[in-house]
Design an enzyme around this catalytic site. Structure first.
Site, PDB file in Angstrom:
ATOM      1  N   SER A 132       0.851  -1.186   0.000  1.00  0.00           N
ATOM      2  CA  SER A 132       0.000   0.000   0.000  1.00  0.00           C
ATOM      3  C   SER A 132       0.896   1.248   0.000  1.00  0.00           C
ATOM      4  O   SER A 132       1.690   1.423  -0.920  1.00  0.00           O
ATOM      5  CB  SER A 132      -0.950  -0.038   1.189  1.00  0.00           C
ATOM      6  OG  SER A 132      -1.977   0.910   1.045  1.00  0.00           O
TER       7      SER A 132
ATOM      8  N   HIS B 145      -6.768  -5.789  -1.730  1.00  0.00           N
ATOM      9  CA  HIS B 145      -5.696  -4.959  -1.166  1.00  0.00           C
ATOM     10  C   HIS B 145      -4.883  -5.789  -0.172  1.00  0.00           C
ATOM     11  O   HIS B 145      -4.962  -5.616   1.044  1.00  0.00           O
ATOM     12  CB  HIS B 145      -6.297  -3.733  -0.492  1.00  0.00           C
ATOM     13  CG  HIS B 145      -5.315  -2.622  -0.275  1.00  0.00           C
ATOM     14  ND1 HIS B 145      -4.652  -2.007  -1.301  1.00  0.00           N
ATOM     15  CD2 HIS B 145      -4.865  -2.020   0.862  1.00  0.00           C
ATOM     16  CE1 HIS B 145      -3.858  -1.062  -0.822  1.00  0.00           C
ATOM     17  NE2 HIS B 145      -3.968  -1.064   0.496  1.00  0.00           N
TER      18      HIS B 145
ATOM     19  N   ASP C 102      -8.479  -5.124  -6.162  1.00  0.00           N
ATOM     20  CA  ASP C 102      -8.186  -4.094  -5.171  1.00  0.00           C
ATOM     21  C   ASP C 102      -8.995  -2.830  -5.463  1.00  0.00           C
ATOM     22  O   ASP C 102      -8.824  -2.213  -6.517  1.00  0.00           O
ATOM     23  CB  ASP C 102      -6.684  -3.784  -5.207  1.00  0.00           C
ATOM     24  CG  ASP C 102      -6.232  -2.911  -4.052  1.00  0.00           C
ATOM     25  OD1 ASP C 102      -7.072  -2.271  -3.406  1.00  0.00           O
ATOM     26  OD2 ASP C 102      -5.008  -2.871  -3.798  1.00  0.00           O
TER      27      ASP C 102
END
Length: 707
Positions: A516, A636, A604
């Site tokens: 991320s 994600h 995601d």
């Protein structure tokens, strides 16, 4: 006082680190007739090969059990454990845990969290499809095992649990963004029948404050510049949150009579305090504070909702009692348990609690604490296969940034490298800089799967709480405004330089890795500072800040003003979009000079596959070495253990090529995984053969994915 952890986030803690024992040598005198000089015996430093290679599955596979809980009436205990390799919820009579049975029936993705209904009749959980984060809410009947989807809505609608109530134990308040994808309307659901009725239509709130009777009392409305107002149902402002406090002021829940709510509140101060805010006047009364760290959690009484204890976390999380009873409980638990502690669940009468304890070198153990008898009974160990593994201590350190900010960080070293146990290896080691996501989150102390895995492979591992990380006061968070690819990245480089100056790391053998925001930081690392890192691992990281924000889920829109627009910019404003691109790796592909591994979940919703696709396409066009791994059933991050094991086998091989550490090999790592190696299999030894050996129906492709 020993350290006590919050139960609301994935927080880990470090046990005390003992130096390796060095054998004493007795240099007593020789016989008088023959004087002999005896050389001192020096203990030979162990090599990495003297320590067992820990199986990846023991670290990244499903835990044997996790998430121990006790029902509010005390009749049952529950936990999450695999059924045919897929995690489900198990329930047992509290007095007969061996009679446990699964009461959910997930067969693919696995259930990752659960909690009890106030009446102890149901267990609630949420599940999405393939990581799309459009969750449905489910209830499982404890008596029958029947599972009901309480939110049978169309694909693309997201459900969130807004509240449960002891006054209405058979009801659940749920938010749905079905009418408007940006806003969540409230629905009251009868759990037994599934009947749903509209409780409140959202007029534009970014969030709701719901009291203990499931009555919506206030809404959160974003204000220009990134602040927010808390307004009542007539739109009257109760209190306001300035922009500088937006990320560090949050409600916790209402008090027992619903005339005030608890919050962590940084207004008028730096570190967030635990406060009680009147619903009549909006006045905040401070209940607890810590000048060095935000209040990170509160333990509330299960029926009166009175705060019993609070937590704050600087180097590690610490609990402090607010009542005499809590003081006695914490004192007993500290005396009985060696590790750091979380109180995760309790019966309504507070006769029993579920307590979790862990240390850096020992994954968690769950206990049932009988408060009357003052006894602890072990429920289970989460990862018993690691009991004899050569896990390594984690050292908390405070590094000073080049402009004077303290950066709380955590260091783990390879086994055998630190003979005297002082937190410094006897000679520099290869290092992985592991950057946390968020960026509005933090790294913490304790058992950490990445740290233990990478250290076991021969690497030092450093995690840094760069500016913008939460928990250290609002000034530290706000120091990140406008500093993506700026001072936030400088903090990471300062930390790397510190490890080199301290003799911890070899400057030529440092990798950067993260997911991320950590993936974004990896991409910035190999583009803005290409000479610092030998390679990088980007997991679901954005390559362009502009396209990142443009593709956010619509339900993020109501709070973008106080988060991404404030810290990064609004891509709809041309000059801000240009600045965002200047702070993005996609604009500096030519500067990449080291190998890169990219991992992506196809579904995601936060960092869409576009971010990885455009990065890899640009690198491939320029002939740069990149390995691109995609999972068509993930979002994600990688939730399915089969996919985690597959990706980490690739990452392990990639790092071995880059930094020279040891690797387990691929073996059966791809079994059951949907891994697709879309580019660059040739850059990781053995990867092409591992992909070729996969059945066509497992790799999610037509068999040509590695070409």
């Amino acid at each position: 006082m020993k350290k006590i952890l919050t139960g609301s986030v994935a927080v880990v803690a470090l046990a005390a680190c003992a130096a390796n024992d060095t054998p004493e040598v007795n240099l007593g005198a020789a016989p008088e007739a023959s004087v002999v000089e005896i050389e001192p015996v020096v203990a030979e430093a162990p090599s990495l090969d003297d320590f067992a290679l820990i199986d990846r599955d023991a670290i990244f596979g499903n835990p044997e059990k996790t998430q121990g809980r006790v029902s509010p009436d005390g009749q049952y205990v529950s936990w999450i454990a695999p059924v045919d390799g897929v995690t489900n919820v198990w329930v047992a009579p509290a007095d007969d845990p061996d009679a446990a049975k699964p009461i959910t029936n997930d067969t693919y993705r696995g259930i990752r969290s659960h909690f009890w209904s106030p009446g102890s009749d149901y267990v609630y959980y949420t599940q999405d499809k393939g990581g799309d984060e459009n969750f449905h809410v489910y209830a499982s009947d404890v008596a029958t095992g029947d599972v009901r989807d309480l939110t049978p809505v169309e694909d693309g609608v997201r459900a969130v649990i807004q509240g449960v109530s002891r006054d209405e134990p058979g009801k659940l308040l749920i938010g749905l963004n079905e009418r408007n994808p940006q806003l969540f309307d409230l629905y009251l659901v009868d759990v037994a029948t599934g009947e749903m009725e509209l409780a409140a239509e959202n007029p534009g709130y970014a969030g709701w404050l719901v009291d203990n009777t499931l009555t919506p009392r206030f809404g959160l409305v974003q204000t220009p510049g990134g602040g927010a107002d808390i307004v009542d149902m007539d739109g009257e402002v109760l209190t306001s949150i300035p922009a500088e406090d937006f990320l560090t002021t949050n409600s916790i829940g209402f008090n027992g009579v619903n005339d005030a709510f608890y919050a962590v509140d940084s207004r008028g101060r730096d570190t967030a305090a635990l406060v009680e805010i009147s619903t009549e006047t909006g006045e905040a009364t401070v209940l607890a504070e810590n000048d060095k760290a935000d209040i990170s959690g509160a333990l509330l009484h299960p029926t009166t909702y009175e705060p019993m204890a609070y937590a704050s976390e600087y180097l590690r999380s610490e609990w402090e009692p607010l009542t005499d009873e809590a003081a006695a409980d914490l004192s007993f638990l500290e005396a009985e348990l060696d590790g750091d502690i979380q109180i995760l669940s309790a019966t309504d009468d507070l006769s029993r609690m579920v307590v979790y304890s862990e240390s850096a070198v020992a994954p968690g153990i769950y206990y049932v604490y009988d408060r009357d008898a003052k006894t602890l009974t072990e429920m289970f160990k989460t990862r018993p296969d690691l009991a004899d593994a050569p896990l390594q201590p984690m050292y908390p350190i405070e590094i000073t940034s080049s402009d004077g900010l303290p950066l709380v960080s955590y260091l783990t070293l390879p086994p055998g490298s630190d003979v005297d146990g002082d937190g410094r290896p006897e000679e520099p080691v290869p290092l992985v800089l592991n950057v946390h996501g968020g960026p509005w989150s933090r790294d913490s102390y304790g058992y950490n799967s990445w740290h233990q895995w990478l250290a076991n492979r021969g690497y030092g591992v450093l995690s840094v709480n760069y500016r913008g990380s939460t928990g250290f006061g609002k000034n530290f968070v706000n120091a990140a405004v406008g500093e993506f690819a700026g001072k936030m990245h400088d903090d990471l480089i300062d930390a790397v330089n510190w490890t080199v100056d301290e003799g911890i790391a070899d400057a030529d053998e440092i990798a950067i890795a993260g997911g991320s925001y950590g993936g974004y930081a990896t991409l910035i690392g190999v583009t803005f500072t290409p000479d610092t890192f030998a390679c990088g691992v980007d997991i679901v990281g954005p390559s362009s800040l502009a396209t990142l924000i443009e593709s956010f889920p619509e339900y993020w829109a109501p709070f973008l003003e106080g988060t991404w627009f404030k810290y990064v910019g609004d891509p709809a404003v041309p000059e801000e979009r240009e600045d965002m691109l200047n702070r993005s790796a996609i604009s500096r592909i030519d500067d990449i000079s080291v190998p890169l591994l990219v991992g992506q979940g196809e579904n995601d919703p936060r960092v869409t596959k576009l971010e990885s696709d455009q990065l890899v396409a640009s690198m491939k066009e320029k002939g740069l070495p990149v390995t691109y791994v995609n999972f068509p059933d993930e979002g994600h991050g990688f939730a399915r253990p089969e996919n985690r094991l597959a990706f980490y086998s690739v990452m392990e091989g990639f790092l071995s090529e880059c930094l020279g550490g040891r690797a387990e090999g691929f073996g059966s790592a791809f079994d059951g995984s949907t891994i697709q190696v879309l580019e660059g299999a040739e850059y990781v030894d053995g990867l092409e053969a591992a992909v070729a050996a996969m059945p066509a129906d497992e790799d999610g492709s037509d068999g040509d994915a590695a070409e």
